[in-house]
Scaffold this active site. Structure first.
Site, PDB file in Angstrom:
ATOM      1  N   ASP A   1      -3.059  33.798  -1.598  1.00 51.44           N
ATOM      2  CA  ASP A   1      -2.230  32.870  -0.822  1.00 51.44           C
ATOM      3  C   ASP A   1      -0.780  33.215  -1.099  1.00 51.44           C
ATOM      4  O   ASP A   1      -0.507  34.195  -1.812  1.00 51.44           O
ATOM      5  CB  ASP A   1      -2.554  31.410  -1.168  1.00 51.44           C
TER       6      ASP A   1
ATOM      7  N   HIS B   1      -0.097  32.861   5.165  1.00 55.85           N
ATOM      8  CA  HIS B   1      -0.279  32.624   3.729  1.00 55.85           C
ATOM      9  C   HIS B   1      -0.328  33.941   2.965  1.00 55.85           C
ATOM     10  O   HIS B   1      -1.188  34.130   2.095  1.00 55.85           O
ATOM     11  CB  HIS B   1      -1.539  31.798   3.482  1.00 55.85           C
TER      12      HIS B   1
ATOM     13  N   GLU C   1      -2.741  28.443   9.732  1.00 58.28           N
ATOM     14  CA  GLU C   1      -1.319  28.164   9.526  1.00 58.28           C
ATOM     15  C   GLU C   1      -0.458  29.431   9.518  1.00 58.28           C
ATOM     16  O   GLU C   1       0.241  29.703   8.542  1.00 58.28           O
ATOM     17  CB  GLU C   1      -1.148  27.394   8.205  1.00 58.28           C
TER      18      GLU C   1
ATOM     19  N   PHE D   1     -10.701  17.507  -1.387  1.00 58.26           N
ATOM     20  CA  PHE D   1     -10.731  16.817  -2.674  1.00 58.26           C
ATOM     21  C   PHE D   1      -9.397  16.937  -3.420  1.00 58.26           C
ATOM     22  O   PHE D   1      -9.296  16.571  -4.579  1.00 58.26           O
ATOM     23  CB  PHE D   1     -11.890  17.343  -3.533  1.00 58.26           C
TER      24      PHE D   1
ATOM     25  N   TRP E   1      -7.850  22.571  -3.048  1.00 53.80           N
ATOM     26  CA  TRP E   1      -6.545  23.236  -3.029  1.00 53.80           C
ATOM     27  C   TRP E   1      -5.812  22.790  -4.281  1.00 53.80           C
ATOM     28  O   TRP E   1      -5.866  21.620  -4.653  1.00 53.80           O
ATOM     29  CB  TRP E   1      -5.774  22.837  -1.771  1.00 53.80           C
TER      30      TRP E   1
ATOM     31  N   GLU F   1      -2.422  23.019  -5.396  1.00 56.26           N
ATOM     32  CA  GLU F   1      -0.975  22.827  -5.578  1.00 56.26           C
ATOM     33  C   GLU F   1      -0.710  21.813  -6.686  1.00 56.26           C
ATOM     34  O   GLU F   1       0.192  21.983  -7.503  1.00 56.26           O
ATOM     35  CB  GLU F   1      -0.323  22.304  -4.284  1.00 56.26           C
TER      36      GLU F   1
HETATM   37  C1  ACM Z   1      -6.043  24.733   5.271  1.00 58.87           C
HETATM   38  O1  ACM Z   1      -6.126  23.658   4.666  1.00 58.87           O
HETATM   39  N1  ACM Z   1      -4.854  25.214   5.595  1.00 58.87           N
HETATM   40  C2  ACM Z   1      -7.209  25.494   5.661  1.00 58.87           C
END
Ligand code: ACM
Ligand code: ZN
Length: 743
Positions: free
Chosen positions: A181, A254, A317, A409, A458, A460
């Protein structure tokens, strides 16, 4: 005949159909449990010649994880295995009587039988026992997945293995490994060593929520990557637990980490560092031939590492800003007679699709790969709701459902102030449990294309393995139910087993999972005079101390679970009521503020509907509580239209001095303030209006000075985000929470 019937009844009366009280999660399709128990000691005899060496190994591991059981090789065995042909895929049966008999269709299903068996074993003093039980079981969906983003934050080989261990216990079979990413490239590629020498490391990481203003950064080098040997080790490890690893190599968006190492594959060749900020970046891979060959060479090294059927190529995105200005991208559009940059994205993805097809693989991508035409063999992972999945299935492509509404999640799982920082969104356990990968109304012939679903982690806001466990569990267990059970038990039945048995198991394993689902829930609804408030506890006898402080006046009383009180709306002056709720039994407390005004709890008509993804209900606008910042998913109504109309009914005609509206401004998340607001009082013959066009702050006070019962609120937003801003040229979001009236 008569006596046979009687015997049948007696037999049944000593049975418990254990859908309700079996400890096994995900719940088996059929489970009939007797009161009788089979006792045994901690060393269990198994005829090792009857199952594969891997299953023997896995059995030993499970024995140590669950109960400190050991297994010895003995032909006179307690557990007897038989392999069946021509049965449902991945099905197994367990019959426990004088011994334990397991029949199975494949090694994978035998592994599932062992997982179930381990969950059924209990201990009484030094003795182990299992209720005499019959289980017949098989999964509902074939793609039962969890995803893990190792780019935003990196997880070690050992941590990834632990993640896989828990997945196996809950019968997941697909690990989607998000390896690349913007914020870090995490897989060794021998042909392009700078991907990990440069692309795997960033010099800073944004602190707190990325929308916080001003932003601050932790200035510390951060990163890591997996060597190809480590990747092989994890893929083998997962395979031994019957879990397929699907690698994701993000393209064309990304890709800032890759471009920091090889800027020549971007459109403008500009050298930029690996970003320490989250978001969507305009700099993406150029669609020129050199960039396509670069990604294909990377795939050459990825394919042999992952024996599974699918390679995930991302596709989400990818802003088209750079492509629009790039001569090379525009040449490809012209030469290939493509309509626009969306078709160029489709061209890019199709080049990868054809390449991987030649290598015997199939591609899967996020639902944006539908834009500009879906490539022939592609499967779609539907994340922006269900629509992408519905459309892909209509076009006869396989689909994995992973809608943000139920499967992200990284969202909050509770409304409490103590929930750790998350990206936003509200996805509590009940919501995950209520999820169905096949949405209502989907035609049967289309539903056949839905392979299953997965939850996405994810990272972050998930910097550590402990927080990963907190965000993933127990929600992953609710998802396991969705994906495994032919017919799910009720949420209450599931919660009982989860809380009584599996929380204990997770605790024993030192998994720092979330206990939010045990907390009392604070509920609000309209009442005739204002706002009704009550607390729902898992324990019906729990009592709560409620302390309210209204200006200088303090009040204190006890509230039982489900007992309601009313906050009466004011007929004149506005005031704030600060409430503290605490429970002696649990030692937990929660506080909130009610901003009381003449509009508290009044009827609201949403003439323009909020987006289903961001709709906490119309009461949100008049419940006296301001939505939290940063946005947490609940307490807000999000609209994706440039005009919004709302009607407020004050229940009787009254003179109003002004009205205050509260909005959210988070331009990085494409949420903008409106540009104009009009208020309209519609009385029998006359129409009074008032408007505001200079909106600079999140709270907007509009002077009104009219007598009316109903007020129409008309909100105008931009129809396109201005160029140069995140999400340029798309419809901005308008998020509203509270409306209050001043008299
Ligand atoms: C995504 O959450 N951008 C796949
Ligand atoms: Zn370009």
């Amino acid at each position: 005949m008569k006596s046979f019937f009687l015997i049948g009844c007696l037999f049944l009366s000593s049975l418990v159909v254990c859908q309700k009280n079996t400890h096994i999660l995900p719940s088996p399709v059929v489970c009939i449990e007797q009161e009788d128990k089979l006792y045994f000691d901690s060393t269990i005899s198994v005829d090792f010649s009857k199952i594969s060496p891997n299953l023997i190994e896995q059995l030993k591991i499970l024995g140590s994880v669950f109960h400190k059981l050991t297994f010895k090789n003995d032909t006179n065995s307690l557990i007897k295995f038989s392999k069946l042909k021509n049965v449902i895929q991945d099905s197994y049966k367990i019959t426990i009587n004088k011994d334990i008999r397991i029949s199975y269709s494949s090694d994978q299903s035998c592994f599932y039988a062992l997982q179930s068996l381990m969950q059924m074993i209990e201990k009484e003093g030094e003795d182990y026992f299992i209720h005499k039980t019959f289980v017949s079981d098989f999964p509902k969906y074939q793609w039962r997945g969890l995803h893990l983003d190792v780019s935003r934050h990196f997880f070690s080989v050992e941590e990834v293995k632990k993640f896989i261990d828990l997945m196996a216990i809950y019968k997941f079979n697909t690990f989607h490994w998000h390896l690349t990413d913007d914020q870090g490239w995490r897989v060794e590629i021998k042909k392009y060593p700078k991907l990990t020498e440069i692309g795997a490391w960033r010099d800073s990481t944004v602190e707190n929520h990325y929308t916080s203003s001003p932003r601050s950064y932790k200035k510390e080098r951060y990163g890591g990557f997996y060597t190809q040997e480590q990747i092989k080790e994890i893929v083998k490890y997962a395979g031994e637990k019957y879990i397929t690893v699907v690698p994701e190599i993000e393209m064309p968006g990304h890709s800032r980490a890759a471009l920091s190492a090889y800027p020549e594959f971007s459109c403008n060749g500009k050298q930029q560092e690996v970003p320490g900020l989250w978001g969507i970046f305009d700099d993406i891979l150029c669609a020129k031939e050199e960039s396509i060959l670069f990604m294909q060479a990377i795939l050459d090294e990825i394919v042999p590492l992952f024996p599974g059927e699918y390679i995930h190529i991302g596709g989400d995105e990818a802003p088209k800003t750079r492509w629009k200005k790039c001569q090379k991208c525009q040449n490809i559009i012209r030469e290939n007679k493509l309509k626009d940059e969306h078709e160029l994205q489709s061209y890019f993805i199709q080049r990868m699709d054809n390449y991987l097809t030649q290598k015997g693989k199939k591609i899967i991508g996020w639902d944006e790969i539908l834009e500009g035409g879906l490539s022939k063999n592609a499967a779609v992972m539907s994340w922006r709701g269900f629509d992408g999945g519905l459309e892909a299935a209509k076009q006869e492509h396989y689909v994995v459902m992973s809608p943000g509404s139920h499967c992200y999640f990284d969202h909050y799982q509770g409304k409490g102030k103590d929930e750790p920082l998350a990206i936003g969104g509200f996805t509590p356990l009940e919501k995950v449990y209520a999820f169905s990968p096949i949405p209502q109304g989907m035609k049967t012939e289309h539903a056949a294309y839905v392979l299953g679903a997965q939850a996405n982690l994810w990272t972050e806001y998930i910097p550590t393995f402990d927080k990963l466990m907190y965000m993933a569990y127990p929600r992953a267990i609710a998802l396991a139910q969705v994906l495994w059970c032919s017919e799910k038990p009720s949420f209450e039945e599931f919660s009982t087993v989860l809380h009584n048995k599996h929380f204990g198991f997770l605790e024993k394993q030192n998994i720092p999972f979330s206990k939010t689902s045990l907390l009392p829930i604070l509920n609000f609804n309209r009442s005739e005079k204002g706002l009704k408030f009550w607390i729902e506890s898992k324990k019906s006898s729990e009592q709560f101390k409620v302390q309210s402080s209204l200006n200088a006046r303090k009040d204190e009383f006890i509230l039982n679970s489900k007992q309601a009180i009313t906050f009466e709306r004011t007929s004149g002056k506005n005031f704030e009521n600060t409430i503290l709720v605490s429970s002696e039994a649990t030692g937990l407390s929660s506080n909130f503020v009610i901003h009381n005004s003449p509009s508290l709890g009044v009827p609201v008509k949403l003439i323009t509907q909020a987006s289903p993804s961001y709709n906490s209900g119309d009461l949100t606008l008049v419940d006296g509580q301001f939505g939290s910042r940063p946005w947490k998913g609940h307490e807000w109504l999000g609209f994706d239209t440039s005009y919004i109309e709302i009607e407020l009914d004050l229940l009787k005609k009254q003179k109003i001095k002004s009205l205050e509206l509260s909005f959210l401004k988070d331009e990085n998340s494409w949420i903008h303030l409106p540009v104009k607001i009009e208020l309209e009082a519609v009385n029998k013959n006359k129409k009074y209006t008032s408007s505001e066009t200079s909106i600079k702050k999140e709270k907007v006070l509009i002077t009104f000075s009219h007598k009316t019962q109903k007020i129409k609120i008309k909100i105008y937003s931009l129809s396109k985000i201005p160029n140069g801003m995140p999400g340029e040229e798309t419809q901005p979001w308008t998020f509203i929470d509270e409306i209050s009236i001043q008299k």
